[in-house]
Design a protein around this motif. Structure first.
Motif, PDB file in Angstrom:
ATOM      1  N   UNK A  19     -49.998 -42.623  39.670  1.00  5.21           N
ATOM      2  CA  UNK A  19     -48.934 -41.848  40.308  1.00  5.21           C
ATOM      3  C   UNK A  19     -48.395 -40.768  39.384  1.00  5.21           C
ATOM      4  N   UNK A  20     -47.801 -39.741  39.987  1.00  8.30           N
ATOM      5  CA  UNK A  20     -47.153 -38.695  39.200  1.00  8.30           C
ATOM      6  C   UNK A  20     -45.970 -39.283  38.433  1.00  8.30           C
ATOM      7  N   UNK A  21     -45.275 -40.232  39.039  1.00  7.54           N
ATOM      8  CA  UNK A  21     -44.147 -40.863  38.362  1.00  7.54           C
ATOM      9  C   UNK A  21     -44.566 -41.548  37.074  1.00  7.54           C
ATOM     10  N   UNK A  22     -45.682 -42.268  37.114  1.00 12.91           N
ATOM     11  CA  UNK A  22     -46.186 -42.950  35.919  1.00 12.91           C
ATOM     12  C   UNK A  22     -46.548 -41.926  34.850  1.00 12.91           C
ATOM     13  N   UNK A  23     -47.275 -40.869  35.257  1.00 13.73           N
ATOM     14  CA  UNK A  23     -47.667 -39.834  34.299  1.00 13.73           C
ATOM     15  C   UNK A  23     -46.446 -39.171  33.689  1.00 13.73           C
ATOM     16  N   UNK A  24     -45.408 -38.961  34.503  1.00 17.90           N
ATOM     17  CA  UNK A  24     -44.176 -38.359  33.991  1.00 17.90           C
ATOM     18  C   UNK A  24     -43.501 -39.268  32.979  1.00 17.90           C
ATOM     19  N   UNK A  25     -43.427 -40.567  33.288  1.00 18.62           N
ATOM     20  CA  UNK A  25     -42.839 -41.515  32.350  1.00 18.62           C
ATOM     21  C   UNK A  25     -43.597 -41.511  31.022  1.00 18.62           C
ATOM     22  N   UNK A  26     -44.913 -41.431  31.086  1.00 19.60           N
ATOM     23  CA  UNK A  26     -45.744 -41.422  29.878  1.00 19.60           C
ATOM     24  C   UNK A  26     -45.488 -40.172  29.037  1.00 19.60           C
ATOM     25  N   UNK A  27     -45.537 -38.996  29.675  1.00 20.28           N
ATOM     26  CA  UNK A  27     -45.316 -37.749  28.939  1.00 20.28           C
ATOM     27  C   UNK A  27     -43.892 -37.715  28.384  1.00 20.28           C
ATOM     28  N   UNK A  28     -42.927 -38.186  29.165  1.00 13.53           N
ATOM     29  CA  UNK A  28     -41.532 -38.191  28.706  1.00 13.53           C
ATOM     30  C   UNK A  28     -41.379 -39.053  27.455  1.00 13.53           C
ATOM     31  N   UNK A  29     -42.011 -40.214  27.449  1.00  8.32           N
ATOM     32  CA  UNK A  29     -41.956 -41.059  26.254  1.00  8.32           C
ATOM     33  C   UNK A  29     -42.624 -40.372  25.068  1.00  8.32           C
ATOM     34  N   UNK A  30     -43.758 -39.752  25.314  1.00  6.45           N
ATOM     35  CA  UNK A  30     -44.462 -39.051  24.238  1.00  6.45           C
ATOM     36  C   UNK A  30     -43.631 -37.905  23.675  1.00  6.45           C
ATOM     37  N   UNK A  31     -42.725 -37.365  24.507  1.00  5.46           N
ATOM     38  CA  UNK A  31     -41.864 -36.262  24.081  1.00  5.46           C
ATOM     39  C   UNK A  31     -40.509 -36.748  23.572  1.00  5.46           C
ATOM     40  N   UNK A  32     -40.383 -38.054  23.350  1.00  5.77           N
ATOM     41  CA  UNK A  32     -39.213 -38.583  22.670  1.00  5.77           C
ATOM     42  C   UNK A  32     -38.138 -39.189  23.533  1.00  5.77           C
ATOM     43  N   UNK A  33     -38.341 -39.280  24.841  1.00  7.60           N
ATOM     44  CA  UNK A  33     -37.307 -39.800  25.742  1.00  7.60           C
ATOM     45  C   UNK A  33     -37.303 -41.324  25.781  1.00  7.60           C
ATOM     46  N   UNK A  34     -36.124 -41.863  26.047  1.00  2.62           N
ATOM     47  CA  UNK A  34     -35.995 -43.264  26.447  1.00  2.62           C
ATOM     48  C   UNK A  34     -36.092 -43.294  27.965  1.00  2.62           C
ATOM     49  N   UNK A  35     -37.040 -44.051  28.490  1.00  2.00           N
ATOM     50  CA  UNK A  35     -37.357 -43.996  29.921  1.00  2.00           C
ATOM     51  C   UNK A  35     -37.062 -45.322  30.594  1.00  2.00           C
ATOM     52  N   UNK A  36     -36.482 -45.232  31.785  1.00  2.00           N
ATOM     53  CA  UNK A  36     -36.344 -46.362  32.691  1.00  2.00           C
ATOM     54  C   UNK A  36     -37.112 -46.004  33.960  1.00  2.00           C
ATOM     55  N   UNK A  37     -37.727 -47.001  34.608  1.00  2.00           N
ATOM     56  CA  UNK A  37     -38.431 -46.743  35.859  1.00  2.00           C
ATOM     57  C   UNK A  37     -37.929 -47.709  36.923  1.00  2.00           C
ATOM     58  N   UNK A  38     -38.227 -47.384  38.197  1.00  2.00           N
ATOM     59  CA  UNK A  38     -37.707 -48.230  39.271  1.00  2.00           C
ATOM     60  C   UNK A  38     -38.696 -48.345  40.424  1.00  2.00           C
ATOM     61  N   UNK A  39     -38.508 -49.403  41.188  1.00  2.00           N
ATOM     62  CA  UNK A  39     -39.197 -49.619  42.453  1.00  2.00           C
ATOM     63  C   UNK A  39     -38.476 -50.759  43.165  1.00  2.00           C
ATOM     64  N   UNK A  40     -39.019 -51.227  44.281  1.00  2.00           N
ATOM     65  CA  UNK A  40     -38.342 -52.307  44.995  1.00  2.00           C
ATOM     66  C   UNK A  40     -39.337 -53.057  45.866  1.00  2.00           C
ATOM     67  N   UNK A  41     -38.880 -54.175  46.400  1.00  2.00           N
ATOM     68  CA  UNK A  41     -39.686 -54.949  47.341  1.00  2.00           C
ATOM     69  C   UNK A  41     -40.973 -55.480  46.731  1.00  2.00           C
ATOM     70  N   UNK A  42     -42.016 -55.540  47.552  1.00  2.00           N
ATOM     71  CA  UNK A  42     -43.284 -56.093  47.080  1.00  2.00           C
ATOM     72  C   UNK A  42     -43.896 -55.259  45.974  1.00  2.00           C
ATOM     73  N   UNK A  43     -43.585 -53.967  45.945  1.00  2.00           N
ATOM     74  CA  UNK A  43     -44.154 -53.085  44.922  1.00  2.00           C
ATOM     75  C   UNK A  43     -43.526 -53.306  43.548  1.00  2.00           C
ATOM     76  N   UNK A  44     -42.396 -53.990  43.500  1.00  2.00           N
ATOM     77  CA  UNK A  44     -41.696 -54.165  42.231  1.00  2.00           C
ATOM     78  C   UNK A  44     -42.546 -54.942  41.229  1.00  2.00           C
TER      79      UNK A  44
END
Length: 256
Positions: A19-44
């Motif tokens: 997903x684009x969200x996963x790729x964004x979380x990865x690049x954000x971490x590589x660029x020094x960010x502290x990252x939180x992610x979210x989802x819900x239901x069966x996908x959690x």
């Protein structure tokens, strides 16, 4: 040093590592960010498993953006891990593929249309509003769209929902600008994500890009889109809001 050093970023709507969200979380971490992610239901459960594949395993929050109780408790959940947010990524969309996509525009039933608009567009406002108490001047909200200025084959009511998302982002930019919060969108070309696989006729959309994008287009590479999202989350666009940045190989600018 990364462009997001010290930033606290929530990426809402991460399911698969494609997903684009996963790729964004990865690049954000590589660029020094502290990252939180979210989802819900069966996908959690899936999100919790794929979170381990990121450079740093992030906290995974339960968040259904259509649930008022979830939105109300979001600041508390975020506060268990960080003391505020500098950026929010809206990577959320849904339209019933059996009734709203693949040439079913004229028969789209209102209950399904309203759900698509709520999840894909209204939720940009509701998520942003839920995060406002955590954000200060200089904050950035970035959403993901698929160019809604034209009608696409197969996209049907999701195209309408994306048009609503694009309008919503502009009104949010208007209302949150005085608070120093920017709101922008990234319009990506077709990518082979879980969401794309649910679109009947996706291949027809996909085929256009190979022929018409002056820079070419790799539909398996989410990184260019993720980098654009992270750039908008950074301090490198301090006076940009209400904008849609195209990451589509230049397809949108070509007439034929």
């Amino acid at each position: 040093m990364g462009i997001l050093d010290g930033k606290r970023i929530l990426v809402a709507g991460v399911t698969m590592d494609s997903s684009i969200g996963f790729a964004t979380a990865k690049v954000a971490q590589e660029q020094g960010a502290t990252v939180l992610i979210s989802n819900f239901g069966r996908a959690l459960g899936i999100t919790r498993r794929i979170a381990k594949r990121l450079p740093v395993e992030p906290p995974v929050l339960e968040l259904d953006v259509t649930d008022e109780e979830h939105l109300a408790r979001l600041p508390e959940l975020v506060g268990e891990h960080v003391d505020g947010l500098d950026g929010v990524v809206h990577s959320i969309a849904y339209g019933n593929p059996e009734t709203l996509l693949g040439g079913k525009f004229l028969g789209g039933p209102w209950p399904d249309v309203s759900q698509a608009v709520q999840v894909s567009a209204y939720s940009l406002m509701s998520l942003t509003n839920a995060c406002r108490p955590l954000m200060t001047e200089g904050g950035s909200v970035v959403g993901l769209t698929f160019d809604a200025t034209v009608a696409w084959p197969a996209y049907d009511w999701m195209g309408v929902a994306k048009a609503a998302l694009e309008s919503c982002s502009r009104y949010l930019a208007r209302d949150l600008g005085p608070e120093g919060i920017r709101v922008n969108l990234v319009s990506a070309g077709p990518l082979k994500t879980l969401a794309a696989k649910a679109i009947p006729g996706f291949e027809e959309l996909d085929a256009m890009w190979a022929d018409r994008s002056p820079l070419g287009w790799d539909n398996t590479d989410q990184t260019p889109t993720a980098k654009a999202v992270c750039a908008l989350l950074s301090d490198f666009f301090p006076a940009t809001t209400g904008e849609i940045v195209h990451v589509d190989g230049g397809f949108h600018a070509m007439g034929a």
